[in-house]
Design an enzyme around this catalytic site. Structure first.
Site, PDB file in Angstrom:
ATOM      1  CB  THR A 220     -50.522 -13.391  15.392  1.00  0.00           C
ATOM      2  OG1 THR A 220     -49.158 -13.134  15.090  1.00  0.00           O
ATOM      3  CG2 THR A 220     -51.259 -13.784  14.135  1.00  0.00           C
ATOM      4  NE  ARG A 248     -40.098 -15.186  11.606  1.00  0.00           N
ATOM      5  CZ  ARG A 248     -41.328 -15.250  12.106  1.00  0.00           C
ATOM      6  NH1 ARG A 248     -42.176 -14.256  11.905  1.00  0.00           N
ATOM      7  NH2 ARG A 248     -41.718 -16.293  12.793  1.00  0.00           N
ATOM      8  CG  ASP A 251     -47.246 -19.113  11.504  1.00  0.00           C
ATOM      9  OD1 ASP A 251     -46.601 -18.146  11.984  1.00  0.00           O
ATOM     10  OD2 ASP A 251     -48.325 -19.503  11.996  1.00  0.00           O
ATOM     11  CB  THR A 271     -51.396 -17.043  17.185  1.00  0.00           C
ATOM     12  OG1 THR A 271     -50.438 -16.154  17.776  1.00  0.00           O
ATOM     13  CG2 THR A 271     -52.203 -17.722  18.266  1.00  0.00           C
ATOM     14  N   GLY A 272     -48.348 -18.257  17.033  1.00  0.00           N
ATOM     15  CA  GLY A 272     -47.282 -18.885  17.802  1.00  0.00           C
ATOM     16  C   GLY A 272     -45.954 -18.714  17.107  1.00  0.00           C
ATOM     17  N   GLY A 274     -43.704 -19.031  14.577  1.00  0.00           N
ATOM     18  CA  GLY A 274     -44.001 -19.344  13.182  1.00  0.00           C
ATOM     19  C   GLY A 274     -43.110 -20.376  12.523  1.00  0.00           C
TER      20      GLY A 274
HETATM   21  N1  ASP Z   1     -46.998 -16.702  14.104  1.00  0.00           N
HETATM   22  C1  ASP Z   1     -46.464 -15.360  14.054  1.00  0.00           C
HETATM   23  C2  ASP Z   1     -45.125 -15.401  13.374  1.00  0.00           C
HETATM   24  O1  ASP Z   1     -44.356 -16.295  13.630  1.00  0.00           O
HETATM   25  C3  ASP Z   1     -46.306 -14.742  15.391  1.00  0.00           C
HETATM   26  C4  ASP Z   1     -47.529 -14.770  16.238  1.00  0.00           C
HETATM   27  O2  ASP Z   1     -48.358 -15.657  16.127  1.00  0.00           O
HETATM   28  O3  ASP Z   1     -47.696 -13.865  17.052  1.00  0.00           O
HETATM   29  O4  ASP Z   1     -44.826 -14.504  12.625  1.00  0.00           O
END
Ligand code: ASP
Length: 355
Positions: A220, A248, A251, A271-272, A274
């Site tokens: 992200t 889906r 976050d 980022t992470g 979500g």
């Molecule tokens: N946070 C993003 C999600 O869960 C994914 C990501 O950070 O790469 O959609």
């Protein structure tokens, strides 16, 4: 500065008429960007790949910095940096977005303006080249904060956007990641323990948890900035998580979870994984610690990412900036693509915890 130096400086300012500009030029400004966190390791990223990521991060942080250095708006800086990352196939946003379980791309993005506390977001859009732009348009031109799917695209058309074909976002690299994710899901779902857990073979809660076991390179993108006028802004843009199902939404488009900005307090882009970032209200929680507990941005961000989220089992990281331009970039994964630049300093571009 001693008294003599101070009075000399004052004389120079008065005699040259520089006072207003000199004061404005002294105002702190800075920017931080990320290109995602996850199981990126030195072992599985070649020197050429690292170089490509670093060069794109540098280009993106410099684009935002240039706007800030000229006295531009933090929102414009955030948009400029994110657009560059969205247009690069290296990152999971815009071109290069991951695939859903069904082989599509559903993009999410959000923006928040710390000066007005206005925000805009889009979720599950399939034909918008730069979702961060549409999030800004939602903020500026609609009475709403978040628009989703087809409705968001209908709104885009009313605002003069051109829709791009769904395959605009296709990349082979992401397709291979989908294939490998689906294989892992298939294995997990045919596992005897898993079948026994609900007897139907369709325990989606369990499947969602399995997602965290995948070799995710989240990817992200996001940016936070403080401009010379003291305005904070934050934005985030993503393709979400590989093999996501059933519309889906993560976050990234959720204000307070993946994105938050409030003048005088802080701005955060996350980022992470979500699902954890939504439940733990990550971006808002960091700013609440700064606002109500007077914690430094470094401490506040660290507590949420490296204590609260780790205890919960949530992986990822944030970029965060405070009212003085201090920057924190904690992550609890092996790496996080990121770059920072403060006034009159060179950019710092980093992937791992040490550099
Ligand atoms: N946070 C993003 C999600 O869960 C994914 C990501 O950070 O790469 O959609």
């Amino acid at each position: 500065m001693n008294y003599r130096a101070l009075s000399t400086a004052l004389l120079v300012v008065l005699s040259t008429g520089l006072s207003v500009n000199a004061v404005a030029d002294d105002k702190p400004f800075s920017i931080a960007i990320h290109g995602g966190a996850g199981t990126i390791s030195k072992a599985n990223l070649t020197a050429e790949q690292q170089q490509a990521y670093r060069a794109k991060l540098q280009e993106a942080v410099d684009a935002g910095y240039k706007i800030l250095a000229k006295g531009g708006d933090s929102l414009d800086a955030v948009k400029a940096s994110i657009n560059i990352l969205e247009d690069s196939p290296l990152f999971n946003a815009g071109l290069g977005a991951v695939y859903t379980f069904d082989g599509a791309h559903e993009l999410d993005a959000s923006i928040m303006d710390g000066k007005t506390m206005n925000a805009g977001a889009v979720a599950g859009v399939k034909h918008i080249k730069n979702p961060i732009d549409l999030a800004i348009t939602v903020m500026e031109k609609s009475p709403h904060v978040m628009l989703s799917g087809q409705g968001a695209e209908e709104f885009a058309l009313t605002q003069g956007y051109k829709l791009v074909p769904a395959d605009h976002f296709d990349t082979d690299n992401r397709y291979q990641q989908l294939k490998s994710a689906k294989e892992k899901i298939r294995k997990a779902e045919s596992n005897a323990d898993y079948q026994a857990s609900n007897g139907t073979g369709h325990n989606y809660k369990q499947s969602a948890l399995e997602y965290s076991e995948f070799d995710y390179k989240f990817g992200t993108v996001g940016a936070v900035a403080l401009d010379k006028n003291g305005n904070l802004a934050a934005g985030t843009s993503t393709g979400g998580m590989t093999a996501k199902r059933f519309g889906r939404i993560g976050d990234s488009p959720v204000i307070g979870a993946g994105t938050y900005a409030e003048n005088g307090v802080c701005a955060v882009s996350a980022t992470g994984h979500g699902e954890y970032f939504i439940r733990y209200h990550v971006a808002g929680d960091i700013c609440a610690k700064v606002k109500y507990q007077n914690k430094s941005i470094i401490q506040a961000a660290d507590e949420v990412i490296n204590q609260r989220l780790i205890t919960a089992g949530g992986t990822g990281g944030v970029i965060a900036i405070d009212q003085r331009g201090n920057i924190a970039t904690p992550f609890n994964t092996e790496g996080m693509y990121r770059a920072t630049r403060k006034n009159n300093e060179p950019a710092q571009v980093m992937i791992w915890s040490d550099l």
